[in-house]
Scaffold this active site. Structure first.
Site, mmCIF file in Angstrom:
data_model
loop_
_atom_site.group_PDB
_atom_site.id
_atom_site.type_symbol
_atom_site.label_atom_id
_atom_site.label_comp_id
_atom_site.label_asym_id
_atom_site.label_seq_id
_atom_site.Cartn_x
_atom_site.Cartn_y
_atom_site.Cartn_z
ATOM 1 N N ALA A 1 0.856 -1.189 0.000
ATOM 2 C CA ALA A 1 0.000 0.000 0.000
ATOM 3 C C ALA A 1 0.889 1.234 0.000
ATOM 4 O O ALA A 1 1.812 1.328 0.813
ATOM 5 C CB ALA A 1 -0.921 0.011 1.223
ATOM 6 N N HIS A 2 0.609 2.150 -0.916
ATOM 7 C CA HIS A 2 1.427 3.357 -0.965
ATOM 8 C C HIS A 2 0.664 4.586 -1.439
ATOM 9 O O HIS A 2 1.160 5.702 -1.302
ATOM 10 C CB HIS A 2 2.613 3.137 -1.908
ATOM 11 C CG HIS A 2 2.231 3.106 -3.358
ATOM 12 N ND1 HIS A 2 1.663 1.997 -3.940
ATOM 13 C CD2 HIS A 2 2.315 4.041 -4.330
ATOM 14 C CE1 HIS A 2 1.425 2.243 -5.218
ATOM 15 N NE2 HIS A 2 1.805 3.478 -5.479
ATOM 16 N N ARG A 3 -0.523 4.421 -2.007
ATOM 17 C CA ARG A 3 -1.224 5.558 -2.601
ATOM 18 C C ARG A 3 -1.671 6.546 -1.528
ATOM 19 O O ARG A 3 -2.163 6.136 -0.467
ATOM 20 C CB ARG A 3 -2.420 5.096 -3.426
ATOM 21 C CG ARG A 3 -1.998 4.314 -4.657
ATOM 22 C CD ARG A 3 -3.144 4.026 -5.599
ATOM 23 N NE ARG A 3 -2.642 3.316 -6.773
ATOM 24 C CZ ARG A 3 -2.125 3.899 -7.843
ATOM 25 N NH1 ARG A 3 -2.077 5.224 -7.893
ATOM 26 N NH2 ARG A 3 -1.682 3.186 -8.856
ATOM 27 N N ASP B 1 -2.622 -1.783 -3.702
ATOM 28 C CA ASP B 1 -3.196 -0.643 -4.409
ATOM 29 C C ASP B 1 -2.332 -0.280 -5.618
ATOM 30 O O ASP B 1 -2.474 0.788 -6.201
ATOM 31 C CB ASP B 1 -3.397 0.557 -3.484
ATOM 32 C CG ASP B 1 -2.111 1.053 -2.840
ATOM 33 O OD1 ASP B 1 -1.012 0.591 -3.225
ATOM 34 O OD2 ASP B 1 -2.191 1.900 -1.924
#
Length: 387
Positions: free
Chosen positions: A222-224, A300
């Site tokens: 997850a990074h968004r 994501d």
């Protein structure tokens, strides 16, 4: 019929641009395909430095066999506006010196749009690899980059047939569009045998015992900003992860942005359990090794949606949309959004049934880069034919 040719400025030369790690995986097979053409093309590689972790960049370049950049703009971090502006300013001087026949950009990062804008304003044709993808969510910075880059590109290479419909709807002339397949899958095919096994990754992390007594594992990435920049959203995601880990242990290679936000919001203790293994960012071969043996991947990332489809691994996408619909329609991907109950329901179904088997999409055969190189060389020699 009109023949549209790039400017004749000496030998056919291509300036290839990368800015962030997703670009590296897309550019590696393209550079190799250009190299296979021999002296017919003069190819230079520009790294904007948008991803500025020197050690990680070197690891990716070495693993993927990408030649070291001919030019590094060293732009570094900053807001979307500052980063885009700095790339434009520094890239302009490169164009003034190089005078390429065309500029090739890949993907949808800030560097993609910034270099495309500079090129087109200076009369240099733009080639966009991975064109036509649409999430139809203008709140995503990447969506803005995709739409605008496509509008100013001369030659557009699409990974799936839906890309053609998107581009035609936006007024792009059909003769500029080429359906060639997915260069990310070229890279995956080329490197699958070199993928680092999960046993080695656990050994390097001094966690050899992590999977003892368990039947497989899940991966989370997850990074968004929409997922990690809001404390309530991030807390819910971590709590959902914790619930899943009671049924299947989770390996969580943590993006620096995500790590920083977890610390900023004081959420460190949520995943401080023996069934969640938090790791630093992985290199490409390490991540490939993790994915190919996972039972399920929660992510994501757009690229991981494609890679899991190619590997036949069930994927749960932690977004409300995807710009890669073929991974849902034909692949192994399911869109879950951020609703905890929906994520858990999809996860339980995968554990019960094994998840979607999917099939390999058209032209995801490891030869997309070869088709791209051949099309570009033909265009440089003969131009585009408009009707």
């Amino acid at each position: 019929m009109q023949i549209i040719k790039p400017p004749a400025l000496g030998p056919h030369s291509i300036l290839c641009v990368v800015g962030a790690r997703p670009n590296f995986m897309k550019m590696a097979p393209i550079m190799a395909a250009f190299d296979a053409l021999g002296p017919e093309l003069d190819v230079s590689l520009v790294h904007t430095g948008q991803h500025y972790d020197v050690a990680m960049n070197h690891q990716y370049f070495e693993a993927l066999g990408i030649p070291q950049p001919d030019i590094n703009l060293d732009v570094g971090s900053g807001s979307h506006t500052a980063q885009t502006a700095n790339v434009m300013l520094r890239f302009e001087s490169v164009l003034n010196k190089k005078h390429p026949s065309a500029v090739l950009v890949v993907g949808d990062v800030n560097s993609t749009l910034a270099c495309a804008l500079v090129a087109v304003k200076k009369g240099v044709p733009v080639i966009h690899v991975e064109a036509g993808l649409r999430s139809f969510d203008r709140a995503m910075p990447e969506e803005i980059n995709r739409v605008l880059t496509d509008q100013i590109s001369e030659l557009l290479f699409i990974t799936e047939r839906s890309g053609r419909e998107n581009l035609l709807r936006e007024g792009i002339a059909e003769y500029r569009i080429r359906f060639v397949g997915n260069v990310m899958i070229d890279t995956l095919h080329h490197n699958l045998e070199k993928a680092v096994p999960i046993s080695k990754i656990l050994q390097n992390a001094n966690k050899e015992e992590f999977l003892v007594g368990h039947d497989g594992y899940a991966i989370l990435t997850a990074h968004r900003p929409s997922n990690v920049d809001d404390p309530d959203t991030l807390r819910s995601l971590l709590q959902t992860t914790l619930k899943i880990s009671t049924k299947l242990p989770i390996i969580f290679p943590m993006h620096p942005r995500t790590r920083d936000m977890i610390q900023k919001f004081g959420l460190n203790k949520i995943l401080d359990v023996p069934t969640v293994l938090q790791l630093p960012p992985m290199g490409y071969l390490e991540m490939l090794g993790l994915m190919k043996d996972a039972r399920v991947v929660l992510t994501d990332s757009g690229g991981i949606q494609e890679e899991t489809t190619a590997l036949g691994i069930p994927c749960i996408t932690l977004r409300n949309n995807t710009e890669r619909p073929i991974t849902v329609d034909e692949g192994t991907n399911t869109i879950a959004g951020l609703d905890s109950e929906k994520i858990l329901t999809i996860f339980d179904e995968i554990m019960l049934t094994g998840g979607k088997t999917g099939r390999i999409p058209e032209f995801w055969d490891g030869q997309a880069s070869t088709r791209i190189a051949a099309e570009i060389l033909d265009w440089l020699k003969n131009g585009l034919q408009s009707k």
